[in-house]
Structures are given as structure tokens and as C-alpha cells.
Design a protein around this motif. Structure first.
Motif, PDB file in Angstrom:
ATOM      1  N   HIS A  54      -9.898   8.614   9.161  1.00 56.27           N
ATOM      2  CA  HIS A  54      -9.357   7.564   8.090  1.00 56.27           C
ATOM      3  C   HIS A  54      -8.593   6.535   8.825  1.00 56.27           C
ATOM      4  O   HIS A  54      -8.107   6.919   9.790  1.00 56.27           O
ATOM      5  N   THR A  55      -8.344   5.401   8.332  1.00 57.12           N
ATOM      6  CA  THR A  55      -7.466   4.439   8.804  1.00 57.12           C
ATOM      7  C   THR A  55      -6.241   4.109   7.917  1.00 57.12           C
ATOM      8  O   THR A  55      -6.216   3.841   6.862  1.00 57.12           O
ATOM      9  N   PHE A  56      -4.953   4.103   8.796  1.00 58.11           N
ATOM     10  CA  PHE A  56      -3.700   3.884   8.388  1.00 58.11           C
ATOM     11  C   PHE A  56      -2.944   2.398   8.867  1.00 58.11           C
ATOM     12  O   PHE A  56      -3.238   2.231   9.891  1.00 58.11           O
ATOM     13  N   GLY A  57      -2.556   1.680   7.827  1.00 57.71           N
ATOM     14  CA  GLY A  57      -1.777   0.553   8.182  1.00 57.71           C
ATOM     15  C   GLY A  57      -0.667   0.856   8.082  1.00 57.71           C
ATOM     16  O   GLY A  57       0.246   1.136   7.539  1.00 57.71           O
ATOM     17  N   ALA A  58       0.212   0.642   9.559  1.00 58.49           N
ATOM     18  CA  ALA A  58       1.509   0.999   9.885  1.00 58.49           C
ATOM     19  C   ALA A  58       2.534   0.057   9.025  1.00 58.49           C
ATOM     20  O   ALA A  58       3.556   0.615   8.854  1.00 58.49           O
ATOM     21  N   LEU A  59       2.140  -1.016   8.977  1.00 60.16           N
ATOM     22  CA  LEU A  59       3.071  -1.749   8.522  1.00 60.16           C
ATOM     23  C   LEU A  59       3.534  -1.640   7.160  1.00 60.16           C
ATOM     24  O   LEU A  59       4.812  -1.775   6.876  1.00 60.16           O
ATOM     25  N   ASP A  60       2.681  -1.435   6.339  1.00 60.84           N
ATOM     26  CA  ASP A  60       2.985  -0.977   4.724  1.00 60.84           C
ATOM     27  C   ASP A  60       2.869   0.390   4.411  1.00 60.84           C
ATOM     28  O   ASP A  60       3.374   0.737   3.318  1.00 60.84           O
ATOM     29  N   GLY A  61       2.525   1.246   5.405  1.00 56.60           N
ATOM     30  CA  GLY A  61       2.403   2.411   5.047  1.00 56.60           C
ATOM     31  C   GLY A  61       1.197   2.922   4.256  1.00 56.60           C
ATOM     32  O   GLY A  61       1.456   3.945   3.596  1.00 56.60           O
ATOM     33  N   HIS A  62       0.094   2.143   4.209  1.00 57.41           N
ATOM     34  CA  HIS A  62      -0.945   2.493   3.234  1.00 57.41           C
ATOM     35  C   HIS A  62      -2.357   2.777   3.710  1.00 57.41           C
ATOM     36  O   HIS A  62      -2.396   2.203   4.873  1.00 57.41           O
ATOM     37  N   TRP A  63      -2.724   3.654   3.371  1.00 54.42           N
ATOM     38  CA  TRP A  63      -4.124   4.011   3.850  1.00 54.42           C
ATOM     39  C   TRP A  63      -5.267   2.489   3.416  1.00 54.42           C
ATOM     40  O   TRP A  63      -4.972   1.934   2.494  1.00 54.42           O
ATOM     41  N   ILE A  64      -6.066   2.477   4.508  1.00 53.01           N
ATOM     42  CA  ILE A  64      -6.952   1.392   4.531  1.00 53.01           C
ATOM     43  C   ILE A  64      -8.416   2.215   4.174  1.00 53.01           C
ATOM     44  O   ILE A  64      -9.051   2.403   5.005  1.00 53.01           O
ATOM     45  N   GLU A  65      -8.848   1.923   3.000  1.00 52.83           N
ATOM     46  CA  GLU A  65      -9.916   2.532   2.690  1.00 52.83           C
ATOM     47  C   GLU A  65     -11.048   1.875   1.922  1.00 52.83           C
ATOM     48  O   GLU A  65     -10.665   0.945   1.240  1.00 52.83           O
ATOM     49  N   PRO A  66     -12.270   1.958   2.037  1.00 48.68           N
ATOM     50  CA  PRO A  66     -13.210   1.139   1.045  1.00 48.68           C
ATOM     51  C   PRO A  66     -12.740   1.452  -0.289  1.00 48.68           C
ATOM     52  O   PRO A  66     -12.638   2.325  -0.883  1.00 48.68           O
ATOM     53  N   LEU A  72     -14.768   0.593   8.448  1.00 45.14           N
ATOM     54  CA  LEU A  72     -14.317   1.985   7.663  1.00 45.14           C
ATOM     55  C   LEU A  72     -15.264   3.042   7.379  1.00 45.14           C
ATOM     56  O   LEU A  72     -15.219   4.206   7.466  1.00 45.14           O
ATOM     57  N   THR A  73     -16.427   2.515   6.811  1.00 44.39           N
ATOM     58  CA  THR A  73     -17.726   3.461   6.829  1.00 44.39           C
ATOM     59  C   THR A  73     -17.965   4.228   7.842  1.00 44.39           C
ATOM     60  O   THR A  73     -18.236   5.418   7.789  1.00 44.39           O
ATOM     61  N   THR A  74     -18.071   3.708   8.845  1.00 47.19           N
ATOM     62  CA  THR A  74     -18.576   4.107  10.228  1.00 47.19           C
ATOM     63  C   THR A  74     -17.693   5.242  10.371  1.00 47.19           C
ATOM     64  O   THR A  74     -17.987   6.395  11.110  1.00 47.19           O
TER      65      THR A  74
END
Length: 126
Positions: free
Chosen positions: A99-111, A90-92
Motif C-alpha cells: 500500500h502507498t502512504f502519503g506522509a504529508l497529510d497522513g492518508h493512504w493513497i489508494e485507487p 498503485l495497482t502494480t
């Protein structure tokens, strides 16, 4: 948004690669994001550090060229890596403003569990 979809195949997983792909595609359609690249890591690679898995070189090349601004995955658990590896990825990606998005639950995956931006249709309370 220009998106990269990353799918990790795992033997005896709860979701097949095709099911993961369909979850990601549904989110892309719903959010009207363009998929510029799909990357697949085959079964047996989930025990390899995430930075060495198939597709990661292509992922980093694509984001460093500015061709994408979001990574779409099913969710953090389906990346099959530890928290330290996940935070490193995520940092890289954030160094390239991806940014990284989790499609299953619709949430951003952030540090640190930050919430990056509101997404209509995913974030509304029912």
C-alpha cells in the motif's frame, strides 16, 4: 511495517529532497515503521513516465521479493505524474500487497480514494 521511501526531486519545487526525506522520516518514526530502502529520482526525470524513473526498478524488485509492504511518499502530487500513471503504479504495488502512504497529510493513497486502515495519531479528528 517495512517501508520504502520514494523521493522525487523537481527543480523549483516547494520542497527540497531533504525536506521530503524529513517528512517521510517523521511519519516513519511516528508510526514505528522500518525504512528498508530509500529511492531518489533526480530533477529532470519528473517528465519521464513514472515506471521509467530512477529507482522504480529497485522498488519493484524489492516489493516482488516481499521485503516491503508499504511505499511512503510525501503525497500524490509530489510524484509528479498523471492520474492514469498513478493508478497504474498503485495497482502494480497492490498486486504485491503493498500500500502507498502519503506522509504529508497522513492518508493512504489508494485507487478510487479508498481508505485502507486506520492509523492512530494521523486519523483522529481534532
Amino acid at each position: 511495517m517495512n517501508a520504502i521511501c520514494f523521493i522525487q526531486e523537481v527543480k523549483d519545487s516547494d520542497l527540497t529532497m531533504r525536506q521530503q526525506q524529513l517528512i517521510c522520516h517523521r511519519a516513519l518514526r511516528k508510526l514505528q515503521w522500518l525504512c528498508v530502502l530509500e529511492l531518489f529520482a533526480q530533477a529532470g526525470t519528473e517528465d519521464t513516465p513514472i515506471s521509467l524513473r530512477p529507482g522504480m526498478v529497485d522498488l519493484l524488485r524489492t516489493v516482488s521479493n516481499g521485503e516491503a509492504n508499504v511505499l511512503v511518499v510525501v503525497d500524490a502530487a509530489h510524484l509528479h505524474c498523471g492520474q492514469a500513471e498513478l493508478d497504474g503504479l498503485l495497482t502494480t504495488l497492490l498486486q504485491y500487497d503493498v500500500h502507498t502512504f502519503g506522509a504529508l497529510d497522513g492518508h493512504w493513497i489508494e485507487p478510487g480514494g479508498r481508505h485502507w486502515m486506520h492509523l492512530p495519531g494521523y486519523d483522529e479528528e481534532e
